[in-house]
Design a protein around this motif. Structure first.
Motif, mmCIF file in Angstrom:
data_model
loop_
_atom_site.group_PDB
_atom_site.id
_atom_site.type_symbol
_atom_site.label_atom_id
_atom_site.label_comp_id
_atom_site.label_asym_id
_atom_site.label_seq_id
_atom_site.Cartn_x
_atom_site.Cartn_y
_atom_site.Cartn_z
ATOM 1 N N ALA A 20 -0.872 17.240 0.438
ATOM 2 C CA ALA A 20 -0.353 16.156 -0.407
ATOM 3 C C ALA A 20 -1.427 15.724 -1.391
ATOM 4 O O ALA A 20 -2.619 15.737 -1.069
ATOM 5 C CB ALA A 20 0.089 14.968 0.442
ATOM 6 N N GLU B 199 -1.672 12.904 -5.035
ATOM 7 C CA GLU B 199 -0.965 12.029 -5.972
ATOM 8 C C GLU B 199 -1.916 11.566 -7.066
ATOM 9 O O GLU B 199 -3.064 11.226 -6.796
ATOM 10 C CB GLU B 199 -0.427 10.761 -5.271
ATOM 11 N N ASP C 169 0.738 7.281 -9.626
ATOM 12 C CA ASP C 169 1.968 7.607 -8.892
ATOM 13 C C ASP C 169 1.942 7.109 -7.451
ATOM 14 O O ASP C 169 2.894 7.337 -6.689
ATOM 15 C CB ASP C 169 2.197 9.129 -8.887
ATOM 16 N N ARG D 74 1.149 0.956 10.281
ATOM 17 C CA ARG D 74 1.693 1.779 11.364
ATOM 18 C C ARG D 74 0.577 2.527 12.094
ATOM 19 O O ARG D 74 0.526 2.570 13.318
ATOM 20 C CB ARG D 74 2.679 2.813 10.801
ATOM 21 N N ARG E 96 -5.461 8.723 5.199
ATOM 22 C CA ARG E 96 -4.636 8.998 4.004
ATOM 23 C C ARG E 96 -4.198 7.691 3.342
ATOM 24 O O ARG E 96 -4.258 7.551 2.116
ATOM 25 C CB ARG E 96 -3.384 9.813 4.370
HETATM 26 P P1 ATP Z 1 4.039 8.077 4.961
HETATM 27 O O1 ATP Z 1 3.942 7.701 6.415
HETATM 28 O O2 ATP Z 1 4.202 6.912 4.042
HETATM 29 O O3 ATP Z 1 5.014 9.214 4.693
HETATM 30 P P2 ATP Z 1 1.940 10.060 5.016
HETATM 31 O O4 ATP Z 1 0.459 9.927 4.848
HETATM 32 O O5 ATP Z 1 2.407 10.500 6.350
HETATM 33 O O6 ATP Z 1 2.585 8.646 4.574
HETATM 34 P P3 ATP Z 1 2.128 12.564 3.677
HETATM 35 O O7 ATP Z 1 2.702 13.386 4.795
HETATM 36 O O8 ATP Z 1 0.669 12.668 3.385
HETATM 37 O O9 ATP Z 1 2.529 11.008 3.900
HETATM 38 O O10 ATP Z 1 2.924 12.862 2.315
HETATM 39 C C1 ATP Z 1 4.300 13.172 2.277
HETATM 40 C C2 ATP Z 1 4.737 13.147 0.804
HETATM 41 O O11 ATP Z 1 4.835 11.800 0.355
HETATM 42 C C3 ATP Z 1 3.768 13.827 -0.142
HETATM 43 O O12 ATP Z 1 4.495 14.424 -1.177
HETATM 44 C C4 ATP Z 1 2.913 12.686 -0.675
HETATM 45 O O13 ATP Z 1 2.396 12.970 -1.965
HETATM 46 C C5 ATP Z 1 3.926 11.556 -0.719
HETATM 47 N N1 ATP Z 1 3.323 10.227 -0.465
HETATM 48 C C6 ATP Z 1 2.890 9.753 0.722
HETATM 49 N N2 ATP Z 1 2.458 8.486 0.623
HETATM 50 C C7 ATP Z 1 2.620 8.142 -0.684
HETATM 51 C C8 ATP Z 1 2.344 6.959 -1.445
HETATM 52 N N3 ATP Z 1 1.812 5.870 -0.878
HETATM 53 N N4 ATP Z 1 2.641 6.955 -2.763
HETATM 54 C C9 ATP Z 1 3.183 8.045 -3.342
HETATM 55 N N5 ATP Z 1 3.453 9.191 -2.699
HETATM 56 C C10 ATP Z 1 3.174 9.262 -1.382
#
Ligand code: ATP
Length: 134
Positions: free
Chosen positions: A82, A84, A88, A100, A124
């Motif tokens: 991932a 961004e 964004d 969480r 992250r």
């Molecule tokens: P969440 O629990 O919010 O999904 P995460 O860290 O588990 O967060 P990832 O698995 O790293 O999320 O990312 C999944 C998708 O969502 C990727 O495409 C990532 O770019 C996007 N993404 C995650 N969090 C954000 C954010 N805060 N703003 C914009 N895009 C995000």
């Protein structure tokens, strides 16, 4: 001035794909990398951190969730699960993810909670919050 191309690619597609970069900085697991034109070729694993791409007196900042950087003579490629652009990033979502993850870490002594996974999710989220709006 000599420049190079930069691509940041995730499984969802390219997040950044431009020519004309003058410098890229990234944090590899082995330490900070500053890539200028003509840098020696390398492949290195990245930490959950910021990527800075300098082009025409402007620096674009991205949040990257690990992955790899590959440096070749004419091109830098970052492959990550991932990534961004700062603009964004949804701060509310990152804040919710942070809370969480913190709750899971608090419960980590109880059975069934994967500490390492919660810690990565926290990293992250904190990284995104730090980079949002930069
Ligand atoms: P969440 O629990 O919010 O999904 P995460 O860290 O588990 O967060 P990832 O698995 O790293 O999320 O990312 C999944 C998708 O969502 C990727 O495409 C990532 O770019 C996007 N993404 C995650 N969090 C954000 C954010 N805060 N703003 C914009 N895009 C995000």
């Amino acid at each position: 001035m000599k420049t190079f191309a930069v691509s940041v690619v995730t499984p969802d597609g390219p997040v950044y794909d431009e020519t004309g970069a003058e410098m890229v900085s990234a944090k590899a697991t082995s330490g900070e990398l500053g890539i200028l034109p003509g840098h020696v070729p390398l492949v290195a694993p990245l930490t959950i951190n910021a990527i800075r791409i300098k082009k025409e007196n402007n620096t674009q900042i991205l949040a990257v969730s690990g992955g790899f950087i590959e440096v070749r003579p004419e091109k830098v490629t970052i492959l990550a699960q991932a990534a961004e652009l700062a603009n964004d990033i949804n701060v509310d979502r990152a804040q919710a993810a942070k809370e969480r993850a913190e709750q899971r870490l608090q419960k980590s002594k109880q059975e069934g909670v994967d500490f390492a996974r919660a810690e990565l999710a926290l990293n992250r989220a904190v990284n995104r919050i730090n980079i949002a709006g930069k």
